[in-house]
Design a protein around this motif. Structure first.
Motif, mmCIF file in Angstrom:
data_model
loop_
_atom_site.group_PDB
_atom_site.id
_atom_site.type_symbol
_atom_site.label_atom_id
_atom_site.label_comp_id
_atom_site.label_asym_id
_atom_site.label_seq_id
_atom_site.Cartn_x
_atom_site.Cartn_y
_atom_site.Cartn_z
ATOM 1 N N GLU A 190 0.838 -1.210 0.000
ATOM 2 C CA GLU A 190 0.000 0.000 0.000
ATOM 3 C C GLU A 190 0.869 1.253 0.000
ATOM 4 O OE1 GLU A 190 -2.471 -0.879 3.404
ATOM 5 O OE2 GLU A 190 -3.288 -2.641 2.362
ATOM 6 N N GLU A 191 1.985 1.197 0.736
ATOM 7 C CA GLU A 191 2.907 2.337 0.759
ATOM 8 C C GLU A 191 3.586 2.523 -0.595
ATOM 9 O OE1 GLU A 191 5.577 3.199 4.125
ATOM 10 O OE2 GLU A 191 4.495 1.647 5.221
ATOM 11 N N ILE A 192 3.969 1.427 -1.243
ATOM 12 C CA ILE A 192 4.594 1.509 -2.575
ATOM 13 C C ILE A 192 3.651 2.234 -3.526
ATOM 14 C CG2 ILE A 192 5.223 0.154 -4.635
ATOM 15 C CD1 ILE A 192 6.477 -1.938 -2.700
ATOM 16 N N ILE A 193 2.388 1.849 -3.494
ATOM 17 C CA ILE A 193 1.389 2.427 -4.399
ATOM 18 C C ILE A 193 1.180 3.921 -4.134
ATOM 19 C CG2 ILE A 193 -1.068 2.370 -5.034
ATOM 20 C CD1 ILE A 193 -0.919 -0.692 -4.414
ATOM 21 N N SER A 194 1.187 4.303 -2.851
ATOM 22 C CA SER A 194 0.868 5.698 -2.517
ATOM 23 C C SER A 194 2.091 6.619 -2.420
ATOM 24 C CB SER A 194 0.075 5.742 -1.204
ATOM 25 O OG SER A 194 0.883 5.240 -0.159
ATOM 26 N N THR A 195 3.315 6.060 -2.536
ATOM 27 C CA THR A 195 4.522 6.873 -2.407
ATOM 28 C C THR A 195 5.034 7.297 -3.776
ATOM 29 O OG1 THR A 195 5.118 5.715 -0.379
ATOM 30 C CG2 THR A 195 6.882 6.919 -1.472
ATOM 31 N N HIS A 196 5.255 8.588 -3.938
ATOM 32 C CA HIS A 196 5.745 9.089 -5.229
ATOM 33 C C HIS A 196 7.236 9.405 -5.176
ATOM 34 C CE1 HIS A 196 1.705 8.986 -6.710
ATOM 35 N NE2 HIS A 196 1.285 9.700 -5.671
ATOM 36 N N ASN A 197 7.778 9.497 -3.961
ATOM 37 C CA ASN A 197 9.205 9.765 -3.811
ATOM 38 C C ASN A 197 9.992 8.521 -4.252
ATOM 39 O OD1 ASN A 197 11.786 9.411 -2.202
ATOM 40 N ND2 ASN A 197 11.318 11.547 -1.722
ATOM 41 N N LYS A 198 10.847 8.707 -5.263
ATOM 42 C CA LYS A 198 11.570 7.594 -5.893
ATOM 43 C C LYS A 198 12.455 6.818 -4.904
ATOM 44 C CE LYS A 198 13.977 6.631 -10.079
ATOM 45 N NZ LYS A 198 14.808 6.814 -11.129
ATOM 46 N N GLU A 199 13.185 7.539 -4.057
ATOM 47 C CA GLU A 199 14.100 6.893 -3.105
ATOM 48 C C GLU A 199 13.318 6.085 -2.071
ATOM 49 O OE1 GLU A 199 14.563 10.194 -4.019
ATOM 50 O OE2 GLU A 199 16.261 9.638 -5.325
ATOM 51 N N LYS A 200 12.228 6.679 -1.574
ATOM 52 C CA LYS A 200 11.395 6.010 -0.569
ATOM 53 C C LYS A 200 10.762 4.741 -1.177
ATOM 54 C CE LYS A 200 9.049 5.366 3.251
ATOM 55 N NZ LYS A 200 9.678 4.427 4.187
ATOM 56 N N ARG A 201 10.293 4.872 -2.420
ATOM 57 C CA ARG A 201 9.701 3.719 -3.111
ATOM 58 C C ARG A 201 10.724 2.597 -3.265
ATOM 59 N NH1 ARG A 201 4.978 3.882 -6.667
ATOM 60 N NH2 ARG A 201 6.064 2.635 -8.217
ATOM 61 N N ALA A 202 11.951 2.964 -3.635
ATOM 62 C CA ALA A 202 13.022 1.973 -3.816
ATOM 63 C C ALA A 202 13.267 1.218 -2.505
ATOM 64 C CB ALA A 202 14.298 2.649 -4.304
ATOM 65 N N GLU A 203 13.277 1.962 -1.385
ATOM 66 C CA GLU A 203 13.460 1.336 -0.060
ATOM 67 C C GLU A 203 12.318 0.353 0.230
ATOM 68 O OE1 GLU A 203 13.804 4.337 3.017
ATOM 69 O OE2 GLU A 203 15.389 5.368 1.875
ATOM 70 N N LEU A 204 11.104 0.755 -0.117
ATOM 71 C CA LEU A 204 9.932 -0.089 0.123
ATOM 72 C C LEU A 204 9.988 -1.360 -0.740
ATOM 73 C CD1 LEU A 204 7.264 2.740 0.295
ATOM 74 C CD2 LEU A 204 7.840 1.195 2.181
ATOM 75 N N TYR A 205 10.408 -1.212 -1.990
ATOM 76 C CA TYR A 205 10.548 -2.379 -2.875
ATOM 77 C C TYR A 205 11.574 -3.370 -2.309
ATOM 78 C CZ TYR A 205 7.889 -0.773 -7.006
ATOM 79 O OH TYR A 205 6.906 -0.401 -7.886
ATOM 80 N N VAL A 206 12.680 -2.846 -1.769
ATOM 81 C CA VAL A 206 13.725 -3.692 -1.177
ATOM 82 C C VAL A 206 13.155 -4.449 0.025
ATOM 83 C CG1 VAL A 206 15.915 -3.622 0.107
ATOM 84 C CG2 VAL A 206 15.707 -2.395 -2.062
ATOM 85 N N GLU A 207 12.384 -3.738 0.844
ATOM 86 C CA GLU A 207 11.735 -4.332 2.022
ATOM 87 C C GLU A 207 10.726 -5.416 1.608
ATOM 88 O OE1 GLU A 207 9.413 -2.292 5.649
ATOM 89 O OE2 GLU A 207 10.734 -0.909 4.561
#
Length: 195
Positions: free
Chosen positions: A154-171
């Motif tokens: 849900e966070e990946i979908i709602s996050t537009h910040n590229k770095e934050k999204r990358a961290e979430l994908y890794v998690e």
């Protein structure tokens, strides 16, 4: 063609691929240990591990549903042979075309080899991995359900910040890797050209 071991639902060419994931080794002794830890033991001496589930003695056996194509057949026979070394019975079920898809849609399978593909766009893990998409006819056919993973998706979908999204994908990948709800096999490394 060439191939490399797949470790997560994310292609290694993606910048947010989790590089810390290690390839799992093929180890029948470790598999046997894990089976025993999960409570499966051959108490009746027939060569097949069993345990009591919902008050009934259940033998450790499962099926693998394939389309009959060479790759699936080869994979199923290899699985059957290796499982047999641990006393696990594997039934190979062949379903052609629409019947194979219907079995998958109806969740009438234990294991099935499936080919996936990814394009250059960011991966949307929601359809295949969010618990709201489990059940017959839904897109999460592995049946994987984890509240922590749902939250990350849900966070990946709602996050537009590229770095934050990358961290979430890794998690997200770390969680899938730890749970192993599917067995990732390989990624072809040879180029495929489509006109």
């Amino acid at each position: 063609g060439g191939e490399m071991k797949a470790l997560s639902p994310i292609h290694p060419a993606k910048e947010y691929f989790n590089k810390s994931l290690k390839e799992l080794s093929f180890d029948l002794k470790e598999a046997e240990k894990l089976i025993k830890q999960a409570g499966w033991k051959d108490d009746d001496g027939n060569g097949i591990p069993e345990k009591v589930i919902n008050g009934r003695k259940t033998e450790l056996k499962f099926s693998v549903t394939i389309t009959g194509k060479a790759f699936g057949k080869s994979l199923a026979l290899q699985l059957k042979e290796n499982a047999g070394k641990l006393g696990i019975e594997v039934e190979v079920i062949t379903r052609q075309g629409a019947k194979f898809k219907k079995d998958l849609d109806d969740l009438k399978f234990d294991l099935a080899p499936i080919v996936g593909s990814q394009d250059l766009a960011d991966i949307d893990p929601f359809p295949e991995w969010h618990s709201s998409n489990t059940g017959p006819g839904r897109s999460n056919i592995s049946g994987f359900s984890d509240p922590g993973c749902d939250k990350i998706i849900e966070e990946i979908i709602s996050t537009h910040n590229k770095e934050k999204r990358a961290e979430l994908y890794v998690e997200f990948q770390k969680l899938i890797y730890e749970e192993q709800p599917v067995i990732f096999l390989f990624i072809p490394t040879n180029n495929v050209i489509v006109n």
